[in-house]
Design a protein around this motif. Sequence first.
Motif, PDB file in Angstrom:
ATOM      1  N   ARG A  39       0.833  -1.209   0.000  1.00 20.32           N
ATOM      2  CA  ARG A  39       0.000   0.000   0.000  1.00 20.32           C
ATOM      3  C   ARG A  39       0.864   1.254   0.000  1.00 20.32           C
ATOM      4  O   ARG A  39       0.487   2.267  -0.561  1.00 20.32           O
ATOM      5  CB  ARG A  39      -0.909   0.030   1.235  1.00 20.32           C
ATOM      6  CG  ARG A  39      -2.098  -0.867   1.118  1.00 20.32           C
ATOM      7  CD  ARG A  39      -3.264  -0.371   1.966  1.00 20.32           C
ATOM      8  NE  ARG A  39      -4.446  -1.134   1.634  1.00 20.32           N
ATOM      9  CZ  ARG A  39      -4.853  -2.207   2.297  1.00 20.32           C
ATOM     10  NH1 ARG A  39      -4.171  -2.620   3.344  1.00 20.32           N
ATOM     11  NH2 ARG A  39      -5.926  -2.853   1.919  1.00 20.32           N
ATOM     12  N   ARG A  42       2.905   0.825  -3.702  1.00 18.47           N
ATOM     13  CA  ARG A  42       2.026   0.531  -4.851  1.00 18.47           C
ATOM     14  C   ARG A  42       2.731  -0.214  -5.973  1.00 18.47           C
ATOM     15  O   ARG A  42       2.418  -0.029  -7.149  1.00 18.47           O
ATOM     16  CB  ARG A  42       1.439   1.818  -5.445  1.00 18.47           C
ATOM     17  CG  ARG A  42       0.715   2.701  -4.479  1.00 18.47           C
ATOM     18  CD  ARG A  42      -0.640   2.205  -4.162  1.00 18.47           C
ATOM     19  NE  ARG A  42      -1.372   3.162  -3.340  1.00 18.47           N
ATOM     20  CZ  ARG A  42      -2.329   2.805  -2.504  1.00 18.47           C
ATOM     21  NH1 ARG A  42      -2.682   1.549  -2.368  1.00 18.47           N
ATOM     22  NH2 ARG A  42      -2.945   3.720  -1.786  1.00 18.47           N
ATOM     23  N   GLY A 127     -11.448   3.697  -8.232  1.00 16.79           N
ATOM     24  CA  GLY A 127     -10.551   3.191  -7.206  1.00 16.79           C
ATOM     25  C   GLY A 127      -9.131   3.700  -7.420  1.00 16.79           C
ATOM     26  O   GLY A 127      -8.454   4.112  -6.483  1.00 16.79           O
ATOM     27  N   ILE A 130      -8.863   7.301  -6.425  1.00 16.13           N
ATOM     28  CA  ILE A 130      -8.886   7.463  -4.965  1.00 16.13           C
ATOM     29  C   ILE A 130      -7.522   7.111  -4.374  1.00 16.13           C
ATOM     30  O   ILE A 130      -6.983   7.822  -3.531  1.00 16.13           O
ATOM     31  CB  ILE A 130      -9.999   6.591  -4.338  1.00 16.13           C
ATOM     32  CG1 ILE A 130     -11.367   7.133  -4.766  1.00 16.13           C
ATOM     33  CG2 ILE A 130      -9.897   6.580  -2.819  1.00 16.13           C
ATOM     34  CD1 ILE A 130     -12.527   6.210  -4.478  1.00 16.13           C
ATOM     35  N   ARG A 131      -6.936   6.020  -4.885  1.00 15.48           N
ATOM     36  CA  ARG A 131      -5.616   5.637  -4.369  1.00 15.48           C
ATOM     37  C   ARG A 131      -4.557   6.661  -4.755  1.00 15.48           C
ATOM     38  O   ARG A 131      -3.614   6.914  -4.021  1.00 15.48           O
ATOM     39  CB  ARG A 131      -5.235   4.242  -4.874  1.00 15.48           C
ATOM     40  CG  ARG A 131      -6.051   3.145  -4.220  1.00 15.48           C
ATOM     41  CD  ARG A 131      -5.501   1.774  -4.522  1.00 15.48           C
ATOM     42  NE  ARG A 131      -5.625   1.432  -5.932  1.00 15.48           N
ATOM     43  CZ  ARG A 131      -6.730   0.920  -6.482  1.00 15.48           C
ATOM     44  NH1 ARG A 131      -7.798   0.704  -5.755  1.00 15.48           N
ATOM     45  NH2 ARG A 131      -6.762   0.626  -7.767  1.00 15.48           N
ATOM     46  N   ARG A 149      -5.389   2.989   9.995  1.00 12.86           N
ATOM     47  CA  ARG A 149      -6.617   2.557   9.310  1.00 12.86           C
ATOM     48  C   ARG A 149      -6.565   1.097   8.880  1.00 12.86           C
ATOM     49  O   ARG A 149      -7.549   0.389   8.993  1.00 12.86           O
ATOM     50  CB  ARG A 149      -6.845   3.443   8.083  1.00 12.86           C
ATOM     51  CG  ARG A 149      -8.206   3.261   7.453  1.00 12.86           C
ATOM     52  CD  ARG A 149      -9.178   4.315   7.896  1.00 12.86           C
ATOM     53  NE  ARG A 149     -10.542   4.026   7.541  1.00 12.86           N
ATOM     54  CZ  ARG A 149     -11.578   4.293   8.322  1.00 12.86           C
ATOM     55  NH1 ARG A 149     -11.373   4.819   9.523  1.00 12.86           N
ATOM     56  NH2 ARG A 149     -12.793   4.043   7.930  1.00 12.86           N
ATOM     57  N   TYR A 150      -5.431   0.657   8.371  1.00  8.90           N
ATOM     58  CA  TYR A 150      -5.397  -0.682   7.769  1.00  8.90           C
ATOM     59  C   TYR A 150      -4.523  -1.675   8.513  1.00  8.90           C
ATOM     60  O   TYR A 150      -4.531  -2.857   8.201  1.00  8.90           O
ATOM     61  CB  TYR A 150      -4.991  -0.582   6.301  1.00  8.90           C
ATOM     62  CG  TYR A 150      -5.949   0.310   5.549  1.00  8.90           C
ATOM     63  CD1 TYR A 150      -7.283  -0.043   5.444  1.00  8.90           C
ATOM     64  CD2 TYR A 150      -5.541   1.522   5.017  1.00  8.90           C
ATOM     65  CE1 TYR A 150      -8.197   0.793   4.819  1.00  8.90           C
ATOM     66  CE2 TYR A 150      -6.436   2.360   4.379  1.00  8.90           C
ATOM     67  CZ  TYR A 150      -7.761   1.987   4.283  1.00  8.90           C
ATOM     68  OH  TYR A 150      -8.658   2.812   3.681  1.00  8.90           O
TER      69      TYR A 150
ATOM     70  N   ASP B  52     -11.604   3.359   1.936  1.00  9.60           N
ATOM     71  CA  ASP B  52     -11.616   1.955   2.371  1.00  9.60           C
ATOM     72  C   ASP B  52     -11.927   1.024   1.203  1.00  9.60           C
ATOM     73  O   ASP B  52     -11.269  -0.003   1.024  1.00  9.60           O
ATOM     74  CB  ASP B  52     -12.657   1.741   3.480  1.00  9.60           C
ATOM     75  CG  ASP B  52     -12.205   2.322   4.807  1.00  9.60           C
ATOM     76  OD1 ASP B  52     -11.020   2.711   4.907  1.00  9.60           O
ATOM     77  OD2 ASP B  52     -13.024   2.409   5.737  1.00  9.60           O
ATOM     78  N   ALA B  54     -11.554   1.584  -2.005  1.00  7.19           N
ATOM     79  CA  ALA B  54     -10.469   1.587  -2.993  1.00  7.19           C
ATOM     80  C   ALA B  54      -9.281   0.761  -2.498  1.00  7.19           C
ATOM     81  O   ALA B  54      -8.640   0.048  -3.272  1.00  7.19           O
ATOM     82  CB  ALA B  54     -10.033   3.010  -3.290  1.00  7.19           C
ATOM     83  N   GLU B  55      -8.998   0.852  -1.197  1.00  3.54           N
ATOM     84  CA  GLU B  55      -7.866   0.089  -0.652  1.00  3.54           C
ATOM     85  C   GLU B  55      -8.199  -1.399  -0.575  1.00  3.54           C
ATOM     86  O   GLU B  55      -7.340  -2.250  -0.779  1.00  3.54           O
ATOM     87  CB  GLU B  55      -7.472   0.624   0.732  1.00  3.54           C
ATOM     88  CG  GLU B  55      -6.844   2.019   0.718  1.00  3.54           C
ATOM     89  CD  GLU B  55      -5.510   2.079  -0.016  1.00  3.54           C
ATOM     90  OE1 GLU B  55      -4.904   1.025  -0.276  1.00  3.54           O
ATOM     91  OE2 GLU B  55      -5.075   3.198  -0.357  1.00  3.54           O
ATOM     92  N   GLU B  56      -9.437  -1.688  -0.286  1.00  4.74           N
ATOM     93  CA  GLU B  56      -9.884  -3.090  -0.240  1.00  4.74           C
ATOM     94  C   GLU B  56      -9.764  -3.715  -1.631  1.00  4.74           C
ATOM     95  O   GLU B  56      -9.354  -4.859  -1.786  1.00  4.74           O
ATOM     96  CB  GLU B  56     -11.326  -3.138   0.277  1.00  4.74           C
ATOM     97  CG  GLU B  56     -12.017  -4.485   0.155  1.00  4.74           C
ATOM     98  CD  GLU B  56     -11.509  -5.522   1.147  1.00  4.74           C
ATOM     99  OE1 GLU B  56     -11.792  -6.704   0.948  1.00  4.74           O
ATOM    100  OE2 GLU B  56     -10.806  -5.135   2.107  1.00  4.74           O
ATOM    101  N   GLU B  57     -10.132  -2.914  -2.616  1.00  8.45           N
ATOM    102  CA  GLU B  57     -10.047  -3.384  -4.000  1.00  8.45           C
ATOM    103  C   GLU B  57      -8.583  -3.614  -4.402  1.00  8.45           C
ATOM    104  O   GLU B  57      -8.257  -4.554  -5.120  1.00  8.45           O
ATOM    105  CB  GLU B  57     -10.678  -2.327  -4.903  1.00  8.45           C
ATOM    106  CG  GLU B  57     -10.551  -2.602  -6.392  1.00  8.45           C
ATOM    107  CD  GLU B  57     -10.825  -1.342  -7.204  1.00  8.45           C
ATOM    108  OE1 GLU B  57     -11.995  -1.096  -7.524  1.00  8.45           O
ATOM    109  OE2 GLU B  57      -9.863  -0.596  -7.487  1.00  8.45           O
ATOM    110  N   PHE B  58      -7.703  -2.769  -3.876  1.00  4.60           N
ATOM    111  CA  PHE B  58      -6.283  -2.859  -4.218  1.00  4.60           C
ATOM    112  C   PHE B  58      -5.655  -4.136  -3.663  1.00  4.60           C
ATOM    113  O   PHE B  58      -4.948  -4.855  -4.360  1.00  4.60           O
ATOM    114  CB  PHE B  58      -5.555  -1.630  -3.681  1.00  4.60           C
ATOM    115  CG  PHE B  58      -4.093  -1.591  -3.998  1.00  4.60           C
ATOM    116  CD1 PHE B  58      -3.656  -1.555  -5.313  1.00  4.60           C
ATOM    117  CD2 PHE B  58      -3.138  -1.586  -2.986  1.00  4.60           C
ATOM    118  CE1 PHE B  58      -2.304  -1.517  -5.617  1.00  4.60           C
ATOM    119  CE2 PHE B  58      -1.788  -1.545  -3.281  1.00  4.60           C
ATOM    120  CZ  PHE B  58      -1.380  -1.510  -4.594  1.00  4.60           C
TER     121      PHE B  58
END
Lengths: 193, 207
Positions: A39, A42, A127, A130-131, A149-150, B52, B54-58
Motif C-alpha cells: 500500500r 504501490r 478506485g 482514490i488511491r 486505518r489498515y 476503504d 479503494a484500498e480493499e479493492e487494491f
Amino acid sequence: MDKLIDDELLVAQFKSGSQKAFDDLMKRYEQKIFGYLLRSVRNYEDAEELTLEVFFKAYRALNKWEPKAKFSTWLYTIASNLAIDYHRSKSRQPIYMYEDEEVIETRLVANDISSNPEKNIEDKERGHLIRKAVDELSSKQKAVFMLSRYEGLQIKEVAETLGMAEGTVKIHLHRAIKKLQTLLRPLWENNEI
Amino acid sequence: MPKCYRSEAHVIDYVYGELDPNMLPDFENHLTTCNQCTRKVFAYKHVLNLVDEAEEEFIPQPIAPYDLETKLYKRLAEVPPEKSSFYTQLLNNFDKVLLVFKEQKIASICTFAFAVIAIAFFVGNPFRPTPTYDVTPNTAADERIEQYRQQGIQRSLEDILRNKHLRYSDGWDTVSQLNRVKDQAKGTDWANVANKQLKRVQQTSDL
Ligand SMILES: [Zn+2]
C-alpha cells in the motif's frame, strides 16, 4: 495478548539459537508487512524487495533488540522507515515544504479527478483515482493513515512506531483526512449524494 | 444560520472513533442541533468509506511473495556477518592509549606493549590482511548465520534442481547457476553436492 507473549518467547528462542523461531516470526508477519509496504509503494516488486529488507534488518539486529515495545511495532518501524526512504529517493516532485505547495498539489489532483468527462466513472478507474489521492499525502501523513486505518494500530502504537508524540500523530492524521476530503470532493459532488 | 465554532479536529476525531470518551455525549448532543457539523461528519465518513473501498479493492487479502524465507536466507548468505574492525576498536580507545603515554615513560612502553599483545590476542593480529574481527565474538550468532548461509545454499540447490526440467534444453543456464552455488558453498559439503550435480547435468546435456 497471547500473541504478544508468543512473539517475545520466539525472540528469546531466537536469541538462544533457534532459527526456527525466526522462521515462525517471519511467517507470522510477512503478510502484514508486505501488505503495508504494498500500500505504501504501490508496486509489487518494490514491496517484495522492501519486505525482504525489513526481515533482513530485523534478523541482523534481533540479537540486540530489547522488547520495550511489541515485536510487531518494531517491524512496522523498520518498514515505515524504509517506505519513507523509498519515497524520498523516488520523489521527483518537490517535497512539501510549505502548506501553499500542498494546496497547489491538492488542486491539481482535484482537477484531475473532476475533469474526467465520464459522469459515471468506472469503479476500477475510480478506485485508481482514490488511491492516487491517498498517494498524494506526504509520506508521514500516509504512514500515519495507513498504520491506523489498515494495520489496526492505535494512535499510541502509531506514535511508538514512527517515533512521534501522540499529538503529532493526530495532527498528521487530521491533515491526511482533510486533504483526502478536499481531493475527493469532486468525486462525490459530481455523481453522488 | 450562525456559524459553528466547534473545532474541525473534534469532527475528525469523532468520525475516526478517536474522540475523548468524556467529550462524546456532549458532541453527539451537539450533532442533533448543528447542521454544519452533521454535514461534516457525513462528508468525512463518506471520504473514509471511499478510501476503504479503494484500498480493499487494491489488496483484498495481502499475499506475501512466494518463499520469502528462502530469499532471506539467500541474502543472508551473500552478506558476511557484521563485525567491527580492529582499526575502529583502536580508534575508539585511542584517548586511553594517549593518556597512558602522558604518564611515566617506562610504564607507558610496557603498557603499550602489553596492550598490543592483548589487542592482538583478543581482537586478532592487526597485520593480517582482512581486518574484520569482533572484540566480543558472538559465536552463537555467527554459527547461526553460517547455518542460515548453508540453508540458503541448500535451498538454492534445490531450486536449481527443481527447475532443471523446465529448461532442460538450456543446460548452460543450469550449469552456470550450479557453478555459482558451488563457489558460494566452498568449504562446505554442499560444494561436493553441487559438483556432483554439475557433472550429471553436463553428462546429460552432452548426450
Ligand atoms: Zn457544530
